[in-house]
Design a protein around this motif. Sequence first.
Motif: not given
Length: 121
Positions: A31-41, A63-77
């Motif tokens: 699943a996609e995850a924020s950098i904050t969630d990954l750091a905690a994990k 790939t990452t996408e910033k929405i507001g203050r959250v940078r979400t990561c997902k598997i790249g292409p």
Amino acid sequence: MVQYTNASLDASFAALSDVTRRGVLEQLGSAEASITDLAAKFNMSLTGMKKHVGVLEHAGLVTTEKIGRVRTCKIGPRRLEEEMAWIDKYRQLWAARFDELDKVVEDMKRKEKVNGRKKRK
């Protein structure tokens, strides 16, 4: 000596060389995850995780996408076809070499068996 250079292979293997980055890819495979969630994990600082994600992103694996203050990561292409082809080329080379070695060992065993029978007579 001929130098083989391929920037995308270098970036991919450099990214995959770290256990944390491989773990991040495993996590993002689910699943996609924020950098904050990954750091905690991974029990890591946010700055440390940003660096790891940056290496993966540079290699095209994330790939990452910033929405507001959250940078979400997902598997790249990228599907790692080039890397898999490179690995497969050497897998085939080593498989052929081990097949030849098996033939030599079998031949030696056969000769040893024949020579052992001659000595007993």
